[in-house]
Write a protein that holds these residues in place. Structure first.
Motif, PDB file in Angstrom:
ATOM      1  N   PRO A  77      -1.242  33.296 -40.343  1.00 34.26           N
ATOM      2  CA  PRO A  77      -0.502  34.532 -40.032  1.00 34.26           C
ATOM      3  C   PRO A  77       0.760  34.312 -39.203  1.00 34.26           C
ATOM      4  CG  PRO A  77      -2.559  34.423 -38.768  1.00 34.26           C
ATOM      5  CD  PRO A  77      -2.616  33.320 -39.792  1.00 34.26           C
ATOM      6  N   ASP A  78       0.821  33.207 -38.449  1.00 30.60           N
ATOM      7  CA  ASP A  78       2.009  32.958 -37.629  1.00 30.60           C
ATOM      8  C   ASP A  78       3.248  32.687 -38.473  1.00 30.60           C
ATOM      9  OD1 ASP A  78       0.594  33.326 -35.344  1.00 30.60           O
ATOM     10  OD2 ASP A  78       0.241  31.206 -34.944  1.00 30.60           O
ATOM     11  N   ILE A  79       3.057  32.358 -39.742  1.00 30.03           N
ATOM     12  CA  ILE A  79       4.210  32.172 -40.632  1.00 30.03           C
ATOM     13  C   ILE A  79       5.001  33.474 -40.738  1.00 30.03           C
ATOM     14  CG2 ILE A  79       4.837  31.867 -43.060  1.00 30.03           C
ATOM     15  CD1 ILE A  79       2.776  29.648 -43.245  1.00 30.03           C
ATOM     16  N   ALA A  80       4.305  34.598 -40.830  1.00 31.50           N
ATOM     17  CA  ALA A  80       4.935  35.926 -40.863  1.00 31.50           C
ATOM     18  C   ALA A  80       6.054  35.986 -41.904  1.00 31.50           C
ATOM     19  CB  ALA A  80       5.463  36.298 -39.474  1.00 31.50           C
ATOM     20  N   TRP A  81       5.676  35.896 -43.172  1.00 30.78           N
ATOM     21  CA  TRP A  81       6.636  35.907 -44.269  1.00 30.78           C
ATOM     22  C   TRP A  81       7.576  37.114 -44.169  1.00 30.78           C
ATOM     23  CZ3 TRP A  81       6.614  31.540 -46.923  1.00 30.78           C
ATOM     24  CH2 TRP A  81       5.435  30.814 -47.048  1.00 30.78           C
ATOM     25  N   GLY A  82       8.862  36.857 -44.300  1.00 29.39           N
ATOM     26  CA  GLY A  82       9.851  37.931 -44.315  1.00 29.39           C
ATOM     27  C   GLY A  82      10.206  38.489 -42.958  1.00 29.39           C
ATOM     28  N   LYS A  83       9.602  37.968 -41.908  1.00 37.99           N
ATOM     29  CA  LYS A  83       9.942  38.382 -40.546  1.00 37.99           C
ATOM     30  C   LYS A  83      10.346  37.149 -39.745  1.00 37.99           C
ATOM     31  CE  LYS A  83       6.935  42.452 -40.635  1.00 37.99           C
ATOM     32  NZ  LYS A  83       5.761  43.112 -40.024  1.00 37.99           N
TER      33      LYS A  83
END
Length: 415
Positions: free
Chosen positions: A1-7
């Motif tokens: 979740p830390d990847i936070a795609w698009g954010k």
């Protein structure tokens, strides 16, 4: 979740991309993916990707650095790409380390992660050893319960602490004289650059979340630096950004008769700060920002904004399939090329890259605009618009389906 795609994570490099379905899927998550396929039997997949309207380039990972600056990609992805990352001291993986941001992720899905054949186990063990030596942290490793395919996610360190604590300098750290941003015809180096740590050093901080990063000057542009157009670097950036907002909204979107809903693949042939691409962000298009190798290196700024691009020398052909772009944009490029090499050859290259019925918008001095109009008319292009004021000119031309016949080709050759 830390990847936070698009954010948190906006700009991705997909190595061994196939027909770029991964990058196509991520468009809906506001992620921009540079899909890269090697020049081998998979080369035609780049053509498929571009035909689908997905960014893709054909490139070699072998002896030279990729044509990108250091520490610019938020994520590097590799699924079923069969790249031998562990061989030759990890030379190819070290190249990914060069272009990956500190704190960025390497997302890898391949048979060594989830199969137990002797070859796969040996590769996994070699990769585990290599990534540990590189101070990459294995954040996640798991197998999908349905298709049984596995994935491993690594994170590049934020600091140099791990490098300094290694018992052996292997892979070695690069010499201080080695510029991580030098990428045009530069041989691959089997070394790692230190992580930038100064507060105003590029790469020492993660960019702001998308899309706030698009409009804001990077933190490492300081008032003591001189920008491309002669102002202080932050002022230069802001002025350029406002300039292209104004030009695109008042001229390009409404004043040229371009149906932008039919435009998908766009190239800015001389991008500078990426202001043209930023001004188009609300349209469903993507822009390949090209920074010429003989101009100030502004490509890191473009990536910091959440856009992407590539280095190139327009005295050479651009590495793409024919008829793969819908629209080209050239701001004072041809006048510079005329001083350096062959301007008609660049016109021919434009004709090769652009699709039939594709368009080019050119801003340059009036003399150059007049020369180009003559050349385009000789190729039976449709001149959609010309405009001039105070020795500056604007030209919009559309490529047609016309091709020279054998007699005309021979005549051109004789001329």
């Amino acid at each position: 979740p830390d990847i936070a795609w698009g954010k948190r994570s906006r700009v991705v490099l997909d190595v061994g991309c196939g027909v770029a379905s991964f990058g196509g899927f991520l468009f809906d998550k506001d992620v921009l993916t540079m899909s890269l396929a090697p020049k081998d039997e998979h080369e035609a997949q780049v053509q498929f990707a571009l035909e689908r309207g997905i960014p893709a380039i054909s490139a070699v990972m072998g002896t030279q650095r990729l044509p990108f600056p250091g520490t610019v990609f938020d994520i590097v992805h590799c699924a079923r790409c069969r790249v031998p990352w562990h061989l030759e001291g990890g030379k190819l993986l070290l190249e990914l380390n060069r272009v990956l941001r500190p704190g960025g992720y390497f997302v890898w899905s391949a048979t060594p992660i989830y199969q137990k054949l002797d070859e796969d186990v040996a590769i996994w063990n070699a990769m585990s050893k290599l990534t540990k030596q590189m101070c990459w942290k294995l954040v996640k490793k798991e197998k999908d319960a349905v298709n049984l395919v596995g994935i491993a996610i690594y994170q590049k360190p934020f600091s140099n602490e791990c490098y300094e604590q290694r018992s052996q300098n292997e892979p070695p750290l690069c010499e201080q004289s080695d510029d991580r941003n030098a990428a045009w015809n530069v041989p691959l180096q089997s070394c790692m650059h230190k992580v930038p740590e100064g507060e105003t050093e590029r790469g020492s901080q993660w960019p702001e979340e998308w899309s706030a990063r698009l409009q804001k000057a990077p933190y490492w542009l300081t008032g003591s630096q001189v920008g491309v157009y002669g102002r202080s670097a932050p002022e230069d950036f802001t002025a350029d950004n406002e300039h292209w907002k104004r030009v695109v909204s008042q001229s390009y979107l409404n004043g040229m008769g371009i149906s932008w809903s039919n435009v998908r693949n766009v190239m800015d042939m001389r991008a500078v700060y990426g202001g043209f691409a930023a001004a188009l962000r609300d349209l469903k298009i993507w822009v390949m920002n090209v920074v010429t190798v003989d101009s100030p290196d502004t490509l890191p700024i473009i990536y910091e904004r959440g856009l992407f691009g590539i280095y190139h020398d327009w005295c050479e052909s651009f590495n793409t399939y024919p008829r793969s772009y819908d629209l080209l944009h050239a701001d004072h490029l041809f006048s510079k090329i005329k001083k350096k090499c062959n301007m008609p050859a660049l016109v021919v290259e434009v004709d090769r890259i652009l699709r039939p019925e594709g368009k080019i918008i050119i801003r340059d001095n009036v003399e150059i605009i007049n020369e180009l109009e003559t050349m385009f008319r000789s190729m039976h292009w449709e001149i959609r618009m010309t405009y001039s004021k105070d020795k500056e000119g604007l030209l919009c031309a559309q490529k047609t389906f016309w091709r020279p016949n054998e007699v005309e080709t021979l005549a051109y050759a004789l001329v």
